[in-house]
Design a protein around this motif. Structure first.
Motif, PDB file in Angstrom:
ATOM      1  N   GLU A   9       0.854  -1.182   0.000  1.00  0.00           N
ATOM      2  CA  GLU A   9       0.000   0.000   0.000  1.00  0.00           C
ATOM      3  C   GLU A   9       0.886   1.227   0.000  1.00  0.00           C
ATOM      4  OE1 GLU A   9      -3.798   0.300   2.275  1.00  0.00           O
ATOM      5  OE2 GLU A   9      -2.641   1.838   3.345  1.00  0.00           O
ATOM      6  N   TRP A  10       0.631   2.118  -0.962  1.00  0.00           N
ATOM      7  CA  TRP A  10       1.407   3.349  -1.124  1.00  0.00           C
ATOM      8  C   TRP A  10       0.864   4.427  -0.202  1.00  0.00           C
ATOM      9  CZ3 TRP A  10       5.764   3.316  -4.006  1.00  0.00           C
ATOM     10  CH2 TRP A  10       5.973   2.191  -4.802  1.00  0.00           C
ATOM     11  N   PRO A  11       1.612   5.512   0.005  1.00  0.00           N
ATOM     12  CA  PRO A  11       1.188   6.553   0.946  1.00  0.00           C
ATOM     13  C   PRO A  11      -0.215   7.113   0.691  1.00  0.00           C
ATOM     14  CG  PRO A  11       3.467   6.908   0.334  1.00  0.00           C
ATOM     15  CD  PRO A  11       2.951   5.795  -0.536  1.00  0.00           C
ATOM     16  N   ASP A  12      -0.695   7.079  -0.545  1.00  0.00           N
ATOM     17  CA  ASP A  12      -2.030   7.609  -0.847  1.00  0.00           C
ATOM     18  C   ASP A  12      -3.129   6.556  -0.711  1.00  0.00           C
ATOM     19  OD1 ASP A  12      -1.600   5.987  -3.037  1.00  0.00           O
ATOM     20  OD2 ASP A  12      -1.932   7.557  -4.532  1.00  0.00           O
ATOM     21  N   GLY A  13      -2.776   5.355  -0.253  1.00  0.00           N
ATOM     22  CA  GLY A  13      -3.753   4.294  -0.077  1.00  0.00           C
ATOM     23  C   GLY A  13      -3.886   3.349  -1.267  1.00  0.00           C
ATOM     24  N   MET A  14      -3.227   3.677  -2.379  1.00  0.00           N
ATOM     25  CA  MET A  14      -3.271   2.811  -3.550  1.00  0.00           C
ATOM     26  C   MET A  14      -2.564   1.495  -3.220  1.00  0.00           C
ATOM     27  SD  MET A  14      -1.758   3.441  -7.394  1.00  0.00           S
ATOM     28  CE  MET A  14      -0.032   3.463  -6.879  1.00  0.00           C
ATOM     29  N   ARG A  15      -3.173   0.383  -3.638  1.00  0.00           N
ATOM     30  CA  ARG A  15      -2.586  -0.943  -3.420  1.00  0.00           C
ATOM     31  C   ARG A  15      -2.147  -1.516  -4.757  1.00  0.00           C
ATOM     32  NH1 ARG A  15      -6.043  -3.837   1.392  1.00  0.00           N
ATOM     33  NH2 ARG A  15      -5.707  -2.150   2.885  1.00  0.00           N
ATOM     34  N   THR A  16      -0.954  -2.093  -4.750  1.00  0.00           N
ATOM     35  CA  THR A  16      -0.438  -2.727  -5.956  1.00  0.00           C
ATOM     36  C   THR A  16       0.143  -4.089  -5.594  1.00  0.00           C
ATOM     37  OG1 THR A  16       1.713  -1.613  -5.727  1.00  0.00           O
ATOM     38  CG2 THR A  16       0.078  -0.540  -7.135  1.00  0.00           C
ATOM     39  N   SER A  17       0.123  -4.987  -6.564  1.00  0.00           N
ATOM     40  CA  SER A  17       0.664  -6.322  -6.382  1.00  0.00           C
ATOM     41  C   SER A  17       1.756  -6.533  -7.423  1.00  0.00           C
ATOM     42  CB  SER A  17      -0.444  -7.358  -6.561  1.00  0.00           C
ATOM     43  OG  SER A  17       0.062  -8.663  -6.397  1.00  0.00           O
ATOM     44  N   HIS A  18       2.857  -7.150  -7.010  1.00  0.00           N
ATOM     45  CA  HIS A  18       4.021  -7.315  -7.876  1.00  0.00           C
ATOM     46  C   HIS A  18       4.513  -8.755  -7.844  1.00  0.00           C
ATOM     47  CE1 HIS A  18       3.974  -3.004  -8.118  1.00  0.00           C
ATOM     48  NE2 HIS A  18       3.831  -2.998  -6.801  1.00  0.00           N
ATOM     49  N   PRO A  36      10.193   3.814   3.929  1.00  0.00           N
ATOM     50  CA  PRO A  36      10.138   5.053   3.154  1.00  0.00           C
ATOM     51  C   PRO A  36      10.157   4.702   1.658  1.00  0.00           C
ATOM     52  CG  PRO A  36      11.751   5.244   4.922  1.00  0.00           C
ATOM     53  CD  PRO A  36      11.315   3.791   4.876  1.00  0.00           C
ATOM     54  N   VAL A  37       9.461   5.495   0.848  1.00  0.00           N
ATOM     55  CA  VAL A  37       9.313   5.178  -0.570  1.00  0.00           C
ATOM     56  C   VAL A  37      10.659   4.874  -1.229  1.00  0.00           C
ATOM     57  CG1 VAL A  37       8.616   6.100  -2.819  1.00  0.00           C
ATOM     58  CG2 VAL A  37       7.140   6.433  -0.827  1.00  0.00           C
ATOM     59  N   ALA A  38      11.646   5.736  -1.046  1.00  0.00           N
ATOM     60  CA  ALA A  38      12.950   5.533  -1.701  1.00  0.00           C
ATOM     61  C   ALA A  38      13.607   4.231  -1.231  1.00  0.00           C
ATOM     62  CB  ALA A  38      13.875   6.716  -1.440  1.00  0.00           C
ATOM     63  N   ASP A  39      13.483   3.907   0.045  1.00  0.00           N
ATOM     64  CA  ASP A  39      14.057   2.669   0.576  1.00  0.00           C
ATOM     65  C   ASP A  39      13.337   1.465  -0.019  1.00  0.00           C
ATOM     66  OD1 ASP A  39      15.686   1.011   2.231  1.00  0.00           O
ATOM     67  OD2 ASP A  39      14.119   0.992   3.773  1.00  0.00           O
ATOM     68  N   PHE A  40      12.021   1.537  -0.115  1.00  0.00           N
ATOM     69  CA  PHE A  40      11.250   0.449  -0.707  1.00  0.00           C
ATOM     70  C   PHE A  40      11.675   0.213  -2.153  1.00  0.00           C
ATOM     71  CE2 PHE A  40       7.604  -0.917  -3.268  1.00  0.00           C
ATOM     72  CZ  PHE A  40       7.369  -2.157  -2.691  1.00  0.00           C
ATOM     73  N   VAL A  41      11.819   1.279  -2.919  1.00  0.00           N
ATOM     74  CA  VAL A  41      12.235   1.154  -4.318  1.00  0.00           C
ATOM     75  C   VAL A  41      13.620   0.503  -4.394  1.00  0.00           C
ATOM     76  CG1 VAL A  41      12.856   2.430  -6.407  1.00  0.00           C
ATOM     77  CG2 VAL A  41      10.794   3.039  -5.139  1.00  0.00           C
ATOM     78  N   SER A  42      14.532   0.938  -3.560  1.00  0.00           N
ATOM     79  CA  SER A  42      15.885   0.389  -3.552  1.00  0.00           C
ATOM     80  C   SER A  42      15.887  -1.093  -3.181  1.00  0.00           C
ATOM     81  CB  SER A  42      16.753   1.182  -2.571  1.00  0.00           C
ATOM     82  OG  SER A  42      18.033   0.629  -2.475  1.00  0.00           O
ATOM     83  N   ARG A  43      15.149  -1.444  -2.139  1.00  0.00           N
ATOM     84  CA  ARG A  43      15.089  -2.841  -1.694  1.00  0.00           C
ATOM     85  C   ARG A  43      14.492  -3.747  -2.771  1.00  0.00           C
ATOM     86  NH1 ARG A  43      14.962  -4.008   3.972  1.00  0.00           N
ATOM     87  NH2 ARG A  43      15.593  -2.204   5.190  1.00  0.00           N
ATOM     88  N   HIS A  80       4.868   9.386  -5.480  1.00  0.00           N
ATOM     89  CA  HIS A  80       4.915   9.377  -4.015  1.00  0.00           C
ATOM     90  C   HIS A  80       6.328   9.706  -3.544  1.00  0.00           C
ATOM     91  CE1 HIS A  80       1.652   6.564  -5.116  1.00  0.00           C
ATOM     92  NE2 HIS A  80       1.031   7.161  -4.131  1.00  0.00           N
ATOM     93  N   GLY A  81       6.696  10.951  -3.593  1.00  0.00           N
ATOM     94  CA  GLY A  81       8.044  11.340  -3.201  1.00  0.00           C
ATOM     95  C   GLY A  81       8.335  11.104  -1.734  1.00  0.00           C
ATOM     96  N   THR A  82       7.321  11.256  -0.913  1.00  0.00           N
ATOM     97  CA  THR A  82       7.518  11.070   0.532  1.00  0.00           C
ATOM     98  C   THR A  82       6.490  10.067   1.035  1.00  0.00           C
ATOM     99  OG1 THR A  82       6.013  12.883   1.061  1.00  0.00           O
ATOM    100  CG2 THR A  82       8.361  13.429   0.837  1.00  0.00           C
ATOM    101  N   GLY A  83       6.586   9.758   2.289  1.00  0.00           N
ATOM    102  CA  GLY A  83       5.659   8.810   2.888  1.00  0.00           C
ATOM    103  C   GLY A  83       6.265   7.431   2.952  1.00  0.00           C
ATOM    104  N   GLU A  84       5.431   6.488   3.350  1.00  0.00           N
ATOM    105  CA  GLU A  84       5.895   5.126   3.542  1.00  0.00           C
ATOM    106  C   GLU A  84       5.037   4.139   2.762  1.00  0.00           C
ATOM    107  OE1 GLU A  84       7.800   5.186   7.966  1.00  0.00           O
ATOM    108  OE2 GLU A  84       5.627   4.961   7.844  1.00  0.00           O
ATOM    109  N   VAL A  85       5.675   3.069   2.347  1.00  0.00           N
ATOM    110  CA  VAL A  85       5.011   1.955   1.687  1.00  0.00           C
ATOM    111  C   VAL A  85       4.867   0.853   2.727  1.00  0.00           C
ATOM    112  CG1 VAL A  85       5.170   0.261  -0.174  1.00  0.00           C
ATOM    113  CG2 VAL A  85       6.093   2.563  -0.513  1.00  0.00           C
ATOM    114  N   VAL A  86       3.662   0.298   2.838  1.00  0.00           N
ATOM    115  CA  VAL A  86       3.400  -0.786   3.781  1.00  0.00           C
ATOM    116  C   VAL A  86       3.321  -2.093   3.001  1.00  0.00           C
ATOM    117  CG1 VAL A  86       1.830  -1.700   5.539  1.00  0.00           C
ATOM    118  CG2 VAL A  86       2.044   0.779   5.213  1.00  0.00           C
TER     119      VAL A  86
END
Length: 99
Positions: A9-18, A36-43, A80-86
């Motif tokens: 789930e992205w900071p705006d509530g959007m859910r995606t599956s990968h 954090p978004v950038a950390d999630f992308v990197s991981r 989503h430049g800021t916020g957290e991904v769950v």
């Protein structure tokens, strides 16, 4: 080679599956954790690169589905430049370790 899907789930509530062609994503993300978004992308980039290379080692070509997942994540992160991904779910889960 075991494959998996992970739902976030992205900071705006959007859910995606990968998709990942390997369970290696379990080494980089934990269900229920926030990143954090950038950390999630990197991981996920690192995990999906490893997964794709495992496919290359087994079959002689990289996994285009792992590359597609990376591209989807990058597109979603751009908004989503800021916020957290769950991390909501990772299927299949890792097997339980006997006590």
């Amino acid at each position: 080679m075991p494959e998996m899907r992970f739902t976030v789930e992205w900071p705006d509530g959007m859910r995606t599956s990968h998709y990942s062609p390997s369970l290696v994503v379990h080494d980089f993300l934990v269900t229920g954790e926030r990143y954090p978004v950038a950390d999630f992308v990197s991981r996920t980039r690192e995990a999906l690169d490893i997964a794709s290379e495992r496919v290359r080692a087994a079959y002689g070509f990289a996994c285009t589905s792992a590359a597609a997942s990376q591209a989807e994540i990058a597109r979603a992160a751009d908004g989503h430049g800021t916020g957290e991904v769950v991390v909501l779910a990772m299927e299949p889960p890792l097997p339980a370790v006997p006590a």
